[in-house]
Design a protein around this motif. Structure first.
Motif, PDB file in Angstrom:
ATOM      1  N   ALA A  43       0.841  -1.198   0.000  1.00 61.19           N
ATOM      2  CA  ALA A  43       0.000   0.000   0.000  1.00 61.19           C
ATOM      3  C   ALA A  43       0.876   1.249   0.000  1.00 61.19           C
ATOM      4  CB  ALA A  43      -0.921   0.004   1.215  1.00 61.19           C
ATOM      5  N   ALA A  44       0.400   2.301  -0.650  1.00 60.87           N
ATOM      6  CA  ALA A  44       1.146   3.554  -0.699  1.00 60.87           C
ATOM      7  C   ALA A  44       1.228   4.170   0.692  1.00 60.87           C
ATOM      8  CB  ALA A  44       0.478   4.522  -1.674  1.00 60.87           C
ATOM      9  N   MET A  45       2.417   4.682   1.048  1.00 61.62           N
ATOM     10  CA  MET A  45       2.636   5.231   2.385  1.00 61.62           C
ATOM     11  C   MET A  45       3.088   6.684   2.349  1.00 61.62           C
ATOM     12  SD  MET A  45       2.054   2.936   4.831  1.00 61.62           S
ATOM     13  CE  MET A  45       3.170   3.188   6.213  1.00 61.62           C
ATOM     14  N   ASP A  46       2.864   7.373   1.246  1.00 61.50           N
ATOM     15  CA  ASP A  46       3.243   8.779   1.189  1.00 61.50           C
ATOM     16  C   ASP A  46       2.155   9.637   1.818  1.00 61.50           C
ATOM     17  OD1 ASP A  46       1.597   9.993  -1.458  1.00 61.50           O
ATOM     18  OD2 ASP A  46       1.935   7.832  -1.440  1.00 61.50           O
ATOM     19  N   ALA A  47       2.536  10.822   2.254  1.00 56.33           N
ATOM     20  CA  ALA A  47       1.608  11.689   2.987  1.00 56.33           C
ATOM     21  C   ALA A  47       0.425  12.108   2.128  1.00 56.33           C
ATOM     22  CB  ALA A  47       2.362  12.923   3.501  1.00 56.33           C
ATOM     23  N   LYS A  48       0.640  12.343   0.845  1.00 49.31           N
ATOM     24  CA  LYS A  48      -0.449  12.793  -0.020  1.00 49.31           C
ATOM     25  C   LYS A  48      -1.535  11.734  -0.145  1.00 49.31           C
ATOM     26  CE  LYS A  48      -1.294  14.722  -4.624  1.00 49.31           C
ATOM     27  NZ  LYS A  48      -0.668  15.125  -5.911  1.00 49.31           N
ATOM     28  N   ALA A  53      -6.893   9.321   1.723  1.00 50.86           N
ATOM     29  CA  ALA A  53      -7.586   8.078   2.064  1.00 50.86           C
ATOM     30  C   ALA A  53      -8.348   8.151   3.374  1.00 50.86           C
ATOM     31  CB  ALA A  53      -6.585   6.920   2.113  1.00 50.86           C
ATOM     32  N   GLN A  54      -8.137   9.201   4.203  1.00 46.05           N
ATOM     33  CA  GLN A  54      -8.875   9.327   5.464  1.00 46.05           C
ATOM     34  C   GLN A  54      -9.371  10.753   5.594  1.00 46.05           C
ATOM     35  OE1 GLN A  54      -7.275  11.254   8.088  1.00 46.05           O
ATOM     36  NE2 GLN A  54      -5.678  11.722   6.605  1.00 46.05           N
ATOM     37  N   PRO A  55     -10.459  10.970   6.334  1.00 47.31           N
ATOM     38  CA  PRO A  55     -11.150  12.266   6.286  1.00 47.31           C
ATOM     39  C   PRO A  55     -10.688  13.308   7.298  1.00 47.31           C
ATOM     40  CG  PRO A  55     -12.501  10.700   7.474  1.00 47.31           C
ATOM     41  CD  PRO A  55     -11.262   9.955   7.070  1.00 47.31           C
ATOM     42  N   LEU A  56      -9.837  12.966   8.254  1.00 45.47           N
ATOM     43  CA  LEU A  56      -9.596  13.868   9.370  1.00 45.47           C
ATOM     44  C   LEU A  56      -8.411  14.795   9.182  1.00 45.47           C
ATOM     45  CD1 LEU A  56     -10.315  11.593  12.472  1.00 45.47           C
ATOM     46  CD2 LEU A  56     -11.859  13.116  11.226  1.00 45.47           C
ATOM     47  N   TYR A  57      -7.333  14.372   8.576  1.00 47.73           N
ATOM     48  CA  TYR A  57      -6.088  15.128   8.587  1.00 47.73           C
ATOM     49  C   TYR A  57      -5.570  15.339   7.166  1.00 47.73           C
ATOM     50  CZ  TYR A  57      -6.275  13.779  13.479  1.00 47.73           C
ATOM     51  OH  TYR A  57      -6.685  13.582  14.764  1.00 47.73           O
ATOM     52  N   GLY A  58      -4.960  16.514   6.960  1.00 48.09           N
ATOM     53  CA  GLY A  58      -4.378  16.859   5.677  1.00 48.09           C
ATOM     54  C   GLY A  58      -2.936  16.415   5.569  1.00 48.09           C
ATOM     55  N   GLN A  59      -2.288  16.859   4.481  1.00 45.34           N
ATOM     56  CA  GLN A  59      -0.932  16.387   4.203  1.00 45.34           C
ATOM     57  C   GLN A  59       0.060  16.812   5.277  1.00 45.34           C
ATOM     58  OE1 GLN A  59       0.547  16.898   0.195  1.00 45.34           O
ATOM     59  NE2 GLN A  59      -1.520  17.050  -0.634  1.00 45.34           N
TER      60      GLN A  59
END
Length: 333
Positions: A43-48, A53-59
């Motif tokens: 699975a991709a693990m980059d911040a972007k 993929a989740q609704p709470l936190y940005g990059q």
């Protein structure tokens, strides 16, 4: 999912997941740690991607959380040299990037040993309390009883019949030395050998391989500089095998044991590569100092100047530059 060969990699020796695995982390890091722990390998693990993929936190929040998870020993970013044929790495040197994830917090020493190829079996786990030996939850489903079929009595087993035409003597698998000698005729027809010739010369060829010679090197040594006519290929090859026999390698020049792919750790924040001991907590010195000084740095002081005053000063500076005369000191004063 990341590209093939990239993305998440699970660290070994991990216990089954529990509800209190990330209780030692702040709320934001605990939320993202639970999210990352449920991702599958590759699975991709980059911040972007994680921010989408989740609704709470940005990059930016995800990047800060990944740095904290790295400090607590849950992840390490690693680059390793790709093997030939992997991701198109035939001749050029290519690097594959992974993010190793551990649900249990590991120490920097554990990560250093793991990346060096020595997987610790009982390394220290930091930031977590000891768990009881029985880690099964109360809601775990019970195993269904196994339905054991009664064994068949010996009298009920039908007799096995012999094959109609059993092979008399199966051919043994040819050795690399035998195969190299048999392929000489394909390299040059003047050195075509029979099966009996290959069997007779096999011991000499194996002696070459015992001294560190590869099949390609042996073939090149036998076919180089052939005369126009070779009347007896067997005698000719036998003579060359004896006369060109390489010397025995000293112990100091023996081929080293094969190693795994070279791996370098990366700073979780800026991505600069380095040795594990130079990146404690998975962060380089610059990123560690920046994180420690983060809130202590005050914003730059701005001078309150009226826009009209700025325009007047700018016109005076332009006039001084055009005339190449005058002193800027009174203007600035």
């Amino acid at each position: 999912m990341a590209k093939p060969g990239y993305g998440k990699r699970s660290a070994p020796d991990q216990a089954p997941p529990r509800a209190d695995d990330f209780a030692h982390l702040p709320p934001r890091e605990a939320y993202l740690a639970g999210f990352l722990d449920r991702l599958t390998d590759n699975a991709a693990m980059d911040a972007k991607t994680i921010a989408k993929a989740q609704p709470l936190y940005g990059q930016q929040a995800v990047r800060s959380a990944l740095n904290e998870l790295s400090r607590h020993g849950h992840l390490r970013r690693v680059r390793r040299r790709a093997e030939p044929g992997e991701t198109g790495a035939d001749n050029a040197t290519r690097w594959v990037f992974h993010t190793y994830w551990s649900g249990a917090a590991r120490s920097s020493e554990w990560w250093s040993q793991f990346l060096a190829g020595d997987v610790p079996t009982d390394g220290p786990v930091v930031g977590q309390v000891d768990r009881p030996a029985d880690t099964r939850s109360d809601s775990a489903p019970e195993r269904a009883p196994i339905d054991v079929q009664p064994q068949t009595a010996p009298d009920d087993v039908p007799p096995q019949t012999e094959p109609p035409n059993p092979p008399a003597h199966p051919h043994p698998t040819p050795t690399p030395a035998y195969t190299t000698l048999a392929r000489l005729g394909l390299e040059d027809p003047r050195l075509t050998l029979s099966a009996a010739d290959c069997a007779a010369l096999q011991a000499l060829a194996e002696e070459w391989f015992a001294r560190g010679v590869t099949p390609a090197h042996l073939t090149q040594s036998l076919v180089a500089g052939l005369p126009d006519q070779v009347h007896s290929p067997r005698a000719f090859v036998q003579r060359r095998l004896r006369d060109k026999m390489p010397p025995e390698r000293p112990a100091a020049l023996a081929a080293p044991a094969p190693r795994g792919p070279r791996r370098l750790m990366e700073c979780t924040d800026c991505g600069v590569p380095g040795r594990p001991e130079a990146l404690p907590g998975g962060l380089c010195r610059g990123c560690r100092e920046e994180a420690s000084e983060g809130s202590a740095v005050s914003p730059p002081t701005r001078l309150a100047v009226a826009p009209d005053t700025v325009r007047v000063l700018a016109e005076q500076l332009r006039g001084a530059v055009r005339t190449s005369r005058g002193c800027l000191t009174p203007i600035l004063a």
